[in-house]
Design a protein around this motif. Structure first.
Motif, PDB file in Angstrom:
ATOM      1  N   LYS A 288       0.842  -1.182   0.000  1.00 44.33           N
ATOM      2  CA  LYS A 288       0.000   0.000   0.000  1.00 44.33           C
ATOM      3  C   LYS A 288       0.891   1.250   0.000  1.00 44.33           C
ATOM      4  O   LYS A 288       1.943   1.253   0.639  1.00 44.33           O
ATOM      5  CB  LYS A 288      -0.897   0.025   1.240  1.00 44.33           C
ATOM      6  N   PRO A 289       0.485   2.293  -0.717  1.00 42.56           N
ATOM      7  CA  PRO A 289       1.270   3.527  -0.706  1.00 42.56           C
ATOM      8  C   PRO A 289       1.473   4.039   0.719  1.00 42.56           C
ATOM      9  O   PRO A 289       0.523   4.103   1.508  1.00 42.56           O
ATOM     10  CB  PRO A 289       0.415   4.488  -1.526  1.00 42.56           C
ATOM     11  N   THR A 290       2.698   4.390   1.046  1.00 39.50           N
ATOM     12  CA  THR A 290       3.011   4.863   2.387  1.00 39.50           C
ATOM     13  C   THR A 290       4.324   5.628   2.363  1.00 39.50           C
ATOM     14  O   THR A 290       5.145   5.435   1.465  1.00 39.50           O
ATOM     15  CB  THR A 290       3.121   3.683   3.375  1.00 39.50           C
ATOM     16  N   GLY A 291       4.516   6.504   3.336  1.00 29.73           N
ATOM     17  CA  GLY A 291       5.785   7.207   3.468  1.00 29.73           C
ATOM     18  C   GLY A 291       5.963   8.325   2.462  1.00 29.73           C
ATOM     19  O   GLY A 291       5.078   8.636   1.670  1.00 29.73           O
ATOM     20  N   ASN A 292       7.145   8.925   2.493  1.00 33.68           N
ATOM     21  CA  ASN A 292       7.465  10.010   1.563  1.00 33.68           C
ATOM     22  C   ASN A 292       8.353   9.485   0.436  1.00 33.68           C
ATOM     23  O   ASN A 292       8.576   8.281   0.319  1.00 33.68           O
ATOM     24  CB  ASN A 292       8.126  11.165   2.309  1.00 33.68           C
ATOM     25  N   ASP A 293       8.846  10.383  -0.398  1.00 29.83           N
ATOM     26  CA  ASP A 293       9.648   9.943  -1.545  1.00 29.83           C
ATOM     27  C   ASP A 293      10.929   9.234  -1.110  1.00 29.83           C
ATOM     28  O   ASP A 293      11.358   8.243  -1.718  1.00 29.83           O
ATOM     29  CB  ASP A 293      10.000  11.137  -2.438  1.00 29.83           C
ATOM     30  N   ARG A 294      11.557   9.725  -0.050  1.00 30.16           N
ATOM     31  CA  ARG A 294      12.788   9.081   0.407  1.00 30.16           C
ATOM     32  C   ARG A 294      12.518   7.678   0.966  1.00 30.16           C
ATOM     33  O   ARG A 294      13.345   6.781   0.830  1.00 30.16           O
ATOM     34  CB  ARG A 294      13.478   9.952   1.458  1.00 30.16           C
ATOM     35  N   ALA A 295      11.344   7.506   1.581  1.00 29.05           N
ATOM     36  CA  ALA A 295      10.991   6.187   2.123  1.00 29.05           C
ATOM     37  C   ALA A 295      10.895   5.138   1.025  1.00 29.05           C
ATOM     38  O   ALA A 295      11.154   3.952   1.262  1.00 29.05           O
ATOM     39  CB  ALA A 295       9.675   6.273   2.888  1.00 29.05           C
ATOM     40  N   GLN A 296      10.540   5.560  -0.182  1.00 32.40           N
ATOM     41  CA  GLN A 296      10.456   4.620  -1.292  1.00 32.40           C
ATOM     42  C   GLN A 296      11.851   4.147  -1.704  1.00 32.40           C
ATOM     43  O   GLN A 296      12.050   2.978  -2.065  1.00 32.40           O
ATOM     44  CB  GLN A 296       9.748   5.255  -2.497  1.00 32.40           C
ATOM     45  N   VAL A 297      12.810   5.056  -1.649  1.00 32.89           N
ATOM     46  CA  VAL A 297      14.187   4.681  -1.977  1.00 32.89           C
ATOM     47  C   VAL A 297      14.727   3.724  -0.910  1.00 32.89           C
ATOM     48  O   VAL A 297      15.433   2.758  -1.221  1.00 32.89           O
ATOM     49  CB  VAL A 297      15.080   5.933  -2.106  1.00 32.89           C
ATOM     50  N   LYS A 298      14.369   3.971   0.332  1.00 30.23           N
ATOM     51  CA  LYS A 298      14.748   3.046   1.408  1.00 30.23           C
ATOM     52  C   LYS A 298      14.173   1.653   1.142  1.00 30.23           C
ATOM     53  O   LYS A 298      14.838   0.631   1.385  1.00 30.23           O
ATOM     54  CB  LYS A 298      14.259   3.573   2.748  1.00 30.23           C
ATOM     55  N   ALA A 299      12.937   1.613   0.628  1.00 28.98           N
ATOM     56  CA  ALA A 299      12.296   0.326   0.327  1.00 28.98           C
ATOM     57  C   ALA A 299      13.021  -0.400  -0.798  1.00 28.98           C
ATOM     58  O   ALA A 299      13.113  -1.638  -0.795  1.00 28.98           O
ATOM     59  CB  ALA A 299      10.828   0.544  -0.029  1.00 28.98           C
ATOM     60  N   ILE A 300      13.534   0.347  -1.766  1.00 29.87           N
ATOM     61  CA  ILE A 300      14.338  -0.280  -2.823  1.00 29.87           C
ATOM     62  C   ILE A 300      15.633  -0.828  -2.226  1.00 29.87           C
ATOM     63  O   ILE A 300      16.049  -1.948  -2.523  1.00 29.87           O
ATOM     64  CB  ILE A 300      14.625   0.731  -3.951  1.00 29.87           C
ATOM     65  N   PHE A 301      16.267  -0.043  -1.386  1.00 25.99           N
ATOM     66  CA  PHE A 301      17.508  -0.467  -0.714  1.00 25.99           C
ATOM     67  C   PHE A 301      17.301  -1.765   0.065  1.00 25.99           C
ATOM     68  O   PHE A 301      18.157  -2.657   0.050  1.00 25.99           O
ATOM     69  CB  PHE A 301      17.973   0.653   0.214  1.00 25.99           C
ATOM     70  N   SER A 302      16.142  -1.893   0.720  1.00 28.12           N
ATOM     71  CA  SER A 302      15.867  -3.068   1.544  1.00 28.12           C
ATOM     72  C   SER A 302      15.350  -4.254   0.733  1.00 28.12           C
ATOM     73  O   SER A 302      15.164  -5.346   1.277  1.00 28.12           O
ATOM     74  CB  SER A 302      14.855  -2.725   2.635  1.00 28.12           C
ATOM     75  N   GLY A 303      15.072  -4.043  -0.584  1.00 26.76           N
ATOM     76  CA  GLY A 303      14.599  -5.120  -1.434  1.00 26.76           C
ATOM     77  C   GLY A 303      13.097  -5.285  -1.466  1.00 26.76           C
ATOM     78  O   GLY A 303      12.590  -6.229  -2.066  1.00 26.76           O
ATOM     79  N   GLU A 304      12.374  -4.333  -0.874  1.00 22.50           N
ATOM     80  CA  GLU A 304      10.915  -4.434  -0.834  1.00 22.50           C
ATOM     81  C   GLU A 304      10.293  -4.150  -2.196  1.00 22.50           C
ATOM     82  O   GLU A 304       9.231  -4.676  -2.528  1.00 22.50           O
ATOM     83  CB  GLU A 304      10.356  -3.480   0.217  1.00 22.50           C
ATOM     84  N   CYS A 305      10.932  -3.301  -2.987  1.00 24.62           N
ATOM     85  CA  CYS A 305      10.475  -3.016  -4.347  1.00 24.62           C
ATOM     86  C   CYS A 305      11.689  -2.679  -5.197  1.00 24.62           C
ATOM     87  O   CYS A 305      12.812  -2.570  -4.687  1.00 24.62           O
ATOM     88  CB  CYS A 305       9.444  -1.891  -4.371  1.00 24.62           C
ATOM     89  N   ASP A 306      11.451  -2.517  -6.502  1.00 26.36           N
ATOM     90  CA  ASP A 306      12.562  -2.293  -7.432  1.00 26.36           C
ATOM     91  C   ASP A 306      12.518  -0.934  -8.124  1.00 26.36           C
ATOM     92  O   ASP A 306      13.520  -0.500  -8.697  1.00 26.36           O
ATOM     93  CB  ASP A 306      12.567  -3.376  -8.518  1.00 26.36           C
ATOM     94  N   ILE A 307      11.358  -0.298  -8.093  1.00 21.14           N
ATOM     95  CA  ILE A 307      11.191   0.960  -8.808  1.00 21.14           C
ATOM     96  C   ILE A 307      10.228   1.843  -8.021  1.00 21.14           C
ATOM     97  O   ILE A 307       9.252   1.359  -7.455  1.00 21.14           O
ATOM     98  CB  ILE A 307      10.668   0.714 -10.249  1.00 21.14           C
ATOM     99  N   SER A 308      10.538   3.136  -7.965  1.00 22.57           N
ATOM    100  CA  SER A 308       9.652   4.072  -7.280  1.00 22.57           C
ATOM    101  C   SER A 308       9.578   5.379  -8.052  1.00 22.57           C
ATOM    102  O   SER A 308      10.409   5.649  -8.921  1.00 22.57           O
ATOM    103  CB  SER A 308      10.132   4.338  -5.846  1.00 22.57           C
ATOM    104  N   ILE A 309       8.564   6.153  -7.719  1.00 21.27           N
ATOM    105  CA  ILE A 309       8.393   7.478  -8.306  1.00 21.27           C
ATOM    106  C   ILE A 309       8.854   8.495  -7.268  1.00 21.27           C
ATOM    107  O   ILE A 309       8.501   8.393  -6.089  1.00 21.27           O
ATOM    108  CB  ILE A 309       6.923   7.757  -8.665  1.00 21.27           C
ATOM    109  N   GLY A 310       9.633   9.475  -7.694  1.00 19.29           N
ATOM    110  CA  GLY A 310      10.089  10.488  -6.742  1.00 19.29           C
ATOM    111  C   GLY A 310      10.558  11.740  -7.441  1.00 19.29           C
ATOM    112  O   GLY A 310      10.870  11.731  -8.631  1.00 19.29           O
TER     113      GLY A 310
END
Length: 343
Positions: free
Chosen positions: A193-215
């Motif tokens: 589910k969409p959550t967090g700010n733009d930087r949180a999405q990059v953190k999610a990529i770093f952790s392997g939760e997703c591969d691509i984000s919008i920011g």
């Protein structure tokens, strides 16, 4: 007129915001922008003109405040990010036209047709992609709905102003029905589910939760230079930026911008301030300190920003995007975007 103690505490000018002690060579700025982002600009303005810029910062409510203060408002200008807030100022009728000689050098798509606001800098809404798991060198906004990315996309709320601006641009470029179909596809490709700010999405990529984000582009600059939170440098090192294609293979941009208050008590100084913000000197400050793109043609982005790739900004009128924002918000709710994948 005196500000309450709680509001006065937010001033960054170092003197009383408005009152009997105020001198003629001062202007009063209501700002949604963080004080630390403005200080290099207000300092340079004072050094060049001798006019002190008193800044009142708030995260919300400044448009309503301006309206409720009416003719007694101390505000001379409003600074904000996102064309939606600038349009809200226009719809509230609390503005006066910025003289066209001040905005003459700015591309027409970045100035309100009635002069209610003008862009000061640009921020592009691009892709952050995993260096390790994404090999694609070219991506478009349409690709976000491609089943290839199922379970691999993350983003902040669809109702956030930055995403509403992008969705509104899609409506303007592609039509409402096509945008609805696209938005459903993006929803079903989300990893969560969409959550967090733009930087949180990059953190999610770093952790392997997703591969691509919008920011927004400038967040990359904020992360790679963040000495107070060095873990953000690690997040940034795990991704690269890809500039997406929109209409005519161009990238959606939003703005930081300025409006001239309807009852500005220091009108001449306010006009000088806006003129300064659109000068080469101020535009270079935006480029070097805020990691944003100058809106004045001929002023280059910083070396760091230029290293991310070439920005080909969509020349869609920002006023048209503002007009489509309500439709965009309704679509987000209609497809239940913020509930995450429906498949």
């Amino acid at each position: 007129m005196n500000l309450s103690k709680s509001l006065a505490a937010t001033l960054i000018a170092g003197s009383s915001f408005f009152g009997a002690a105020a001198v003629a060579e001062e202007i009063n700025v209501y700002s949604y922008r963080q004080p630390e982002l403005l200080k290099p600009l207000t300092d340079a303005f004072e050094a060049e003109t001798g006019i002190k810029a008193n800044v009142l910062f708030a995260k919300n409510g400044l448009v309503d405040r301006l309206g409720s203060e009416g003719e007694n408002s101390p505000a001379d200008v409003l600074l904000t990010v996102d064309v939606g807030r600038l349009d809200a100022m226009k719809q509230a009728g609390i503005w006066q036209a910025i003289p066209t000689d001040i905005t003459a050098k700015i591309p027409g798509e970045f100035v309100d047709p009635d002069g209610a606001w003008a862009a000061l800098s640009l921020r592009a809404r691009i892709f952050y992609v995993s260096k390790d798991r994404v090999s694609d060198e070219e991506l478009s906004y349409a690709d976000l709905a491609n089943p290839k990315w199922q379970g691999r996309v993350c983003t902040r709320s669809g109702q956030h102003a930055y995403n509403i601006g992008l969705i509104a641009a899609q409506i303007a470029n592609e039509g409402e029905e096509a945008t609805k179909t696209w938005l459903e596809g993006v929803r079903d490709n989300l990893a969560r589910k969409p959550t967090g700010n733009d930087r949180a999405q990059v953190k999610a990529i770093f952790s392997g939760e997703c591969d691509i984000s919008i920011g927004n582009t400038y967040y990359m600059g904020k992360m790679v230079t963040n000495d107070k939170e060095p873990e953000q440098k690690e997040w940034a090192a795990s991704v690269r930026l890809v500039f997406p294609g929109a209409a005519q293979n161009k990238t959606h941009v939003n703005i930081s911008g300025v409006g001239l208050a309807k009852h500005a008590p220091n009108l001449d100084g306010a006009k000088k301030f806006i003129q300064f913000l659109l000068s080469e000197k101020a535009q270079s400050i935006y480029a070097e300190t805020n990691f944003e793109y100058p809106v004045l043609p001929g002023v280059e982005a910083s070396d760091l920003v230029k290293g991310w790739g070439e920005l080909k900004a969509d020349d869609l009128s920002l006023a048209e995007i503002a007009d489509k924002r309500d439709e965009a918000s309704k679509l987000v709710d209609e497809v239940k975007f913020d509930e995450g994948p429906q498949n």
